[in-house]
Motif scaffolding. Structure first.
Motif, mmCIF file in Angstrom:
data_model
loop_
_atom_site.group_PDB
_atom_site.id
_atom_site.type_symbol
_atom_site.label_atom_id
_atom_site.label_comp_id
_atom_site.label_asym_id
_atom_site.label_seq_id
_atom_site.Cartn_x
_atom_site.Cartn_y
_atom_site.Cartn_z
ATOM 1 N N ASN A 17 0.818 -1.212 0.000
ATOM 2 C CA ASN A 17 0.000 0.000 0.000
ATOM 3 C C ASN A 17 0.854 1.265 0.000
ATOM 4 O OD1 ASN A 17 -2.692 -1.180 0.200
ATOM 5 N ND2 ASN A 17 -1.988 -1.903 2.197
ATOM 6 N N LEU A 18 2.101 1.136 -0.436
ATOM 7 C CA LEU A 18 3.010 2.272 -0.448
ATOM 8 C C LEU A 18 3.861 2.217 -1.709
ATOM 9 C CD1 LEU A 18 3.972 4.666 1.432
ATOM 10 C CD2 LEU A 18 5.867 3.171 2.051
ATOM 11 N N ALA A 19 3.814 3.283 -2.487
ATOM 12 C CA ALA A 19 4.684 3.427 -3.652
ATOM 13 C C ALA A 19 5.910 4.206 -3.190
ATOM 14 C CB ALA A 19 3.961 4.171 -4.770
ATOM 15 N N VAL A 20 7.098 3.704 -3.473
ATOM 16 C CA VAL A 20 8.325 4.316 -2.976
ATOM 17 C C VAL A 20 9.211 4.730 -4.146
ATOM 18 C CG1 VAL A 20 10.368 3.983 -1.533
ATOM 19 C CG2 VAL A 20 8.225 2.886 -0.907
ATOM 20 N N GLY A 21 9.610 5.997 -4.163
ATOM 21 C CA GLY A 21 10.478 6.502 -5.216
ATOM 22 C C GLY A 21 9.702 7.277 -6.266
ATOM 23 N N GLU A 22 10.440 7.999 -7.089
ATOM 24 C CA GLU A 22 9.797 8.906 -8.037
ATOM 25 C C GLU A 22 8.876 8.227 -9.038
ATOM 26 O OE1 GLU A 22 12.105 11.954 -9.808
ATOM 27 O OE2 GLU A 22 12.914 12.636 -7.895
ATOM 28 N N ALA A 41 12.097 15.589 4.585
ATOM 29 C CA ALA A 41 12.372 16.972 4.975
ATOM 30 C C ALA A 41 13.520 17.581 4.176
ATOM 31 C CB ALA A 41 12.690 17.038 6.467
ATOM 32 N N ASP A 42 14.469 16.752 3.755
ATOM 33 C CA ASP A 42 15.618 17.274 3.023
ATOM 34 C C ASP A 42 15.572 16.936 1.532
ATOM 35 O OD1 ASP A 42 16.070 14.565 3.376
ATOM 36 O OD2 ASP A 42 18.203 14.771 3.817
ATOM 37 N N ALA A 43 14.388 16.635 1.019
ATOM 38 C CA ALA A 43 14.260 16.347 -0.415
ATOM 39 C C ALA A 43 14.606 17.597 -1.222
ATOM 40 C CB ALA A 43 12.840 15.889 -0.738
ATOM 41 N N ALA A 44 15.191 17.392 -2.373
ATOM 42 C CA ALA A 44 15.560 18.510 -3.253
ATOM 43 C C ALA A 44 14.307 19.246 -3.722
ATOM 44 C CB ALA A 44 16.333 17.984 -4.458
ATOM 45 N N GLN A 45 14.456 20.513 -4.005
ATOM 46 C CA GLN A 45 13.321 21.330 -4.446
ATOM 47 C C GLN A 45 12.663 20.745 -5.691
ATOM 48 O OE1 GLN A 45 12.080 24.012 -2.653
ATOM 49 N NE2 GLN A 45 10.362 23.706 -4.049
ATOM 50 N N ASN A 46 13.459 20.207 -6.623
ATOM 51 C CA ASN A 46 12.885 19.587 -7.826
ATOM 52 C C ASN A 46 12.001 18.403 -7.467
ATOM 53 O OD1 ASN A 46 14.086 21.367 -9.585
ATOM 54 N ND2 ASN A 46 15.847 20.054 -9.993
ATOM 55 N N SER A 47 12.445 17.606 -6.495
ATOM 56 C CA SER A 47 11.647 16.458 -6.054
ATOM 57 C C SER A 47 10.355 16.924 -5.400
ATOM 58 C CB SER A 47 12.446 15.602 -5.071
ATOM 59 O OG SER A 47 13.546 15.008 -5.713
ATOM 60 N N LEU A 48 10.441 17.958 -4.561
ATOM 61 C CA LEU A 48 9.242 18.511 -3.933
ATOM 62 C C LEU A 48 8.248 19.000 -4.975
ATOM 63 C CD1 LEU A 48 10.748 20.596 -0.994
ATOM 64 C CD2 LEU A 48 9.273 18.596 -0.798
ATOM 65 N N ASP A 49 8.756 19.722 -5.955
ATOM 66 C CA ASP A 49 7.885 20.260 -7.008
ATOM 67 C C ASP A 49 7.197 19.143 -7.783
ATOM 68 O OD1 ASP A 49 8.645 22.815 -6.237
ATOM 69 O OD2 ASP A 49 10.102 23.049 -7.868
ATOM 70 N N ALA A 82 13.306 9.880 -1.000
ATOM 71 C CA ALA A 82 12.871 11.276 -1.018
ATOM 72 C C ALA A 82 11.358 11.397 -1.011
ATOM 73 C CB ALA A 82 13.441 11.993 -2.239
ATOM 74 N N MET A 83 10.647 10.398 -1.548
ATOM 75 C CA MET A 83 9.180 10.484 -1.605
ATOM 76 C C MET A 83 8.539 9.110 -1.616
ATOM 77 S SD MET A 83 8.340 11.590 -5.547
ATOM 78 C CE MET A 83 9.502 12.930 -5.600
ATOM 79 N N ALA A 84 7.294 9.096 -1.141
ATOM 80 C CA ALA A 84 6.497 7.875 -1.139
ATOM 81 C C ALA A 84 5.024 8.282 -1.205
ATOM 82 C CB ALA A 84 6.764 7.055 0.116
ATOM 83 N N ALA A 85 4.189 7.348 -1.615
ATOM 84 C CA ALA A 85 2.752 7.622 -1.716
ATOM 85 C C ALA A 85 1.966 6.476 -1.096
ATOM 86 C CB ALA A 85 2.337 7.802 -3.178
ATOM 87 N N LEU A 86 1.142 6.802 -0.110
ATOM 88 C CA LEU A 86 0.234 5.826 0.481
ATOM 89 C C LEU A 86 -0.964 5.652 -0.438
ATOM 90 C CD1 LEU A 86 0.511 6.969 4.135
ATOM 91 C CD2 LEU A 86 0.622 4.596 3.434
ATOM 92 N N THR A 87 -1.353 4.406 -0.670
ATOM 93 C CA THR A 87 -2.474 4.135 -1.562
ATOM 94 C C THR A 87 -3.678 3.565 -0.818
ATOM 95 O OG1 THR A 87 -1.565 1.950 -2.090
ATOM 96 C CG2 THR A 87 -0.970 3.782 -3.556
ATOM 97 N N ASP A 88 -3.605 3.494 0.493
ATOM 98 C CA ASP A 88 -4.701 2.996 1.312
ATOM 99 C C ASP A 88 -5.252 4.142 2.163
ATOM 100 O OD1 ASP A 88 -6.039 0.438 2.643
ATOM 101 O OD2 ASP A 88 -5.412 1.799 4.259
#
Length: 130
Positions: A17-22, A41-49, A82-88
């Motif tokens: 239930n978690l996608a990890v990475g860009e 918290a320390d993700a690059a601005q491009n990753s945040l955008d 740097a990023m992840a997405a919960l799908t549940d």
């Protein structure tokens, strides 16, 4: 909060239930499966955008979490993340609750997830008494 919230993310990963990475986060958002996108918290601005744009595209919430890439990655069995997405929805609501407890400033962004969680519980059919 840190240990239990990170454990929750690990549980989501083990439950698929978690996608990890860009790329996985982008795919989950584009397929409208993502409920909550989190960035370190320390993700690059491009990753945040990118994460914000993908979350918006997929109608998902987005927030930064208080952990750096190394801590987040370690909790997910990786060197860094740097990023992840919960799908549940239930897990996203539980994480939102923990994050809000740690930082009330996140309430405006994450509160809709709390309402969905509550509404989801209220909509379950009652178990007939025997």
């Amino acid at each position: 909060m840190t240990d239990s919230a990170l454990s929750l993310l690990g549980l989501a990963l083990r439950g698929n239930n978690l996608a990890v990475g860009e790329e996985p986060v982008a795919d989950a958002c584009k397929a409208h499966r993502a409920v909550l996108v989190v960035t370190a918290a320390d993700a690059a601005q491009n990753s945040l955008d990118r994460a914000r744009r993908w979350a918006e595209t997929g109608a998902a919430a987005h927030t930064s979490v208080p952990w750096d890439k190394e801590t987040l990655g370690h909790a997910l069995g990786r060197g860094s993340c740097a990023m992840a997405a919960l799908t549940d929805r239930g897990l996203a609501g539980a994480l939102a609750e923990k994050l809000i407890r740690a930082d009330e400033g996140l309430r405006p962004t994450l509160e809709p997830l709390l309402h969905e969680k509550k509404n989801g519980r209220a909509q379950r059919p009652a178990v007939p008494e025997t």
